[in-house]
Design an enzyme around this catalytic site. Structure first.
Site, PDB file in Angstrom:
ATOM      1  N   GLU A 195       0.457  -1.108  -0.264  1.00 30.36           N
ATOM      2  CA  GLU A 195       0.140   0.477   0.229  1.00 30.36           C
ATOM      3  C   GLU A 195       1.332   1.289   0.324  1.00 30.36           C
ATOM      4  O   GLU A 195       0.993   2.005   0.619  1.00 30.36           O
ATOM      5  CB  GLU A 195      -0.968   0.032   1.306  1.00 30.36           C
ATOM      6  N   GLU A 296      -5.476  -7.305  -1.038  1.00 29.97           N
ATOM      7  CA  GLU A 296      -6.390  -7.151   0.027  1.00 29.97           C
ATOM      8  C   GLU A 296      -7.969  -7.402   0.245  1.00 29.97           C
ATOM      9  O   GLU A 296      -8.407  -6.174  -0.752  1.00 29.97           O
ATOM     10  CB  GLU A 296      -5.411  -6.647   1.646  1.00 29.97           C
TER      11      GLU A 296
END
Length: 482
Positions: A195, A296
């Protein structure tokens, strides 16, 4: 259920597919082992950032007991029992988030700690015994690659992008990891940065060019799993020419799976919204005809202690999850749900409420939740009246046209404030309060506390696991046909 193929060759990219050496398509389906080699506040119960949590416990326990507790915690959190259960569901891949601090100290950069490699090796070896793939995920880097707690920076700034030294260190760490794991067929690949959130975009792209080249020089075979910018959701500034032997990764959370979002009722409008959101994130992959990995996703779950209608709430969130999985099935998308084990928010497996650990920290958890210190799975219902006038006053100080100037500008002004005040400052203070719960504990007591995370002492979230098992069965049947 078809028999899984024995893992005996390194995976590679072939067009839009991931394949083994015999050309058989492999759809990776599994979960992230969050909270283990990269700890997170909502996963194990502390507040703030991992390095703050560890520092507070070190102060309370002293070096010997501190080391004893965390050694036992790391040992018990993931064992062969966990891997056997995981494999029994038919899922085939575990994503392993890790913190750079396991490998080097900030005051001694570039000098690698052998125990970091040993910790990863232990997981890889346990998974290999169960014929499971592992994706290595660098989840926290010096200075933080994003603005959130899970990059363990201790601040709300992603300073990784401002210091070449930080980036050099992580390129070099990946070289060391690639040397260590080259030729290992159980490593599905390397996820160089979880991320990332680079305000300028170009720093991230330059880092990817550097790390891809450096890894390929020592390990030309393993697949890379590349996250998009702004929390793995934005590929708009990525170069049109994709990296070779690379899978591109999005993260596909839906706010309908969280307390602050609208409940998922399965309406046609909600289904359309889910699909459009996912397709926006993977437009780059579709256009470039490269494999997609959803690194995710997943809702959080309610309990009787915080939601009188928790069964209905969870039924809606399970339905949301099933709808997402059905979208991924259509294109044989590989995925990794977040997450495998925690203290009850989201895990496939969670620590029993009656365990010594949960009994010890229960009052702190109640207070932390009431203060809304964790963004994950909480709401500000009990403190909104305190912050409302404060936020109103702050907004009057900042001209309206400037309130979205701070990156990520998809965050509201209110989110920027709560991130700094509640999740950084107040959470750091509260971390010391939690640490005091461990004061005076004997090694026997610390062993019992860490033992709460053993698989045998945990609770299975059966409905979630059944949904994942059903989807994994679909993947096995697909693999048997390819």
């Amino acid at each position: 259920m078809p028999t899984k193929r024995k893992i005996d060759s390194i995976l590679k990219v072939n067009g839009t597919d991931i394949v083994d050496a015999n050309g058989h398509k492999v759809v990776l389906k599994g979960a992230g082992l969050g909270g283990h080699l990269n700890m997170e506040n909502f996963i194990t119960g502390f507040s703030g950032h991992e390095h703050e949590h560890r520092a507070a416990l070190l102060s309370v326990l002293g070096p010997q007991k501190y080391k004893f507790f965390f050694d036992k915690f790391l040992e018990y959190f993931f064992t062969s029992s966990d891997a056997k259960f995981f494999a029994s569901l038919g899922v085939n891949c575990i994503r392993v988030p890790f913190n750079y601090r396991h490998f080097e100290d900030d005051m001694n950069p570039g000098v690698y700690k052998e125990e970091g490699f040993q910790l990863l090796d232990r997981i890889v070896n346990i998974c290999s015994e169960q014929n499971l793939y592992v994706i290595l995920d660098l989840h926290a880097v010096p200075g933080g690659q994003n603005q959130d707690w899970h990059s363990d920076s201790g601040s709300s700034k992603a300073m990784f992008w401002n210091f070449k030294e930080f980036q050099d260190r992580m390129v070099n760490l990946w070289v060391a990891l690639a040397k260590h794991y080259r030729g290992n067929a159980f490593i599905a690949g390397y996820n160089p940065l979880n991320e990332p959130a680079d305000p300028d975009h170009v720093n991230l792209i330059n880092f990817y060019y550097r790390v891809e080249k450096a890894i390929r020089e020592v390990d030309p075979d393993h697949v890379l799993f590349i996250d998009g910018n702004t929390y793995a959701m934005d590929f708009s500034q990525f170069p049109a020419e994709p990296f070779p032997n690379t899978v591109y990764a999005c993260h596909d959370y839906s706010m309908m799976g969280f307390p602050t979002g609208d409940p998922y009722l399965g309406t046609s409008a909600q289904k359309k919204k889910l699909r459009e959101s996912f397709e926006r994130k993977v437009a780059f992959m579709r256009k470039q005809k490269v494999p997609i990995w959803n690194g995710e996703f997943g809702p959080v779950y309610a309990s009787a202690t915080d939601d009188a209608n928790f069964q209905q709430t969870n039924s809606q969130r399970f339905a949301l999850l099933q709808e997402q999985l059905s979208i991924y099935q259509e294109s044989d998308i590989s995925w990794s749900i977040w997450l495998y084990k925690d203290i009850g928010y989201q895990g496939m497996v969670y620590v029993s409420p009656s365990s010594p650990y949960m009994q010890l920290i229960a009052p702190f958890l109640e207070k932390k939740k009431a203060l809304d210190l964790d963004f994950w799975g909480c709401s500000d219902s009990k403190v909104a009246h305190i912050y409302a006038p404060f936020l109103t006053a702050l907004k009057e100080m900042v001209p309206k046209h400037l309130r979205d100037k701070i990156y990520p500008n998809v965050w509201t002004f209110e989110r920027q404030v709560e991130r700094r005040v509640r999740e950084c400052l107040l959470s750091e203070y509260m971390g010391w309060e939690m640490a005091e719960l461990f004061r005076g504990k004997t090694e026997e007591e610390l062993d019992e506390l860490a033992g709460s995370f053993k698989f045998e002492n945990c609770v299975l979230r059966d409905e979630l696991n059944g949904i994942l098992q059903t989807d994994a069965r679909f993947g096995d049947e697909l693999g048997a046909e390819s």
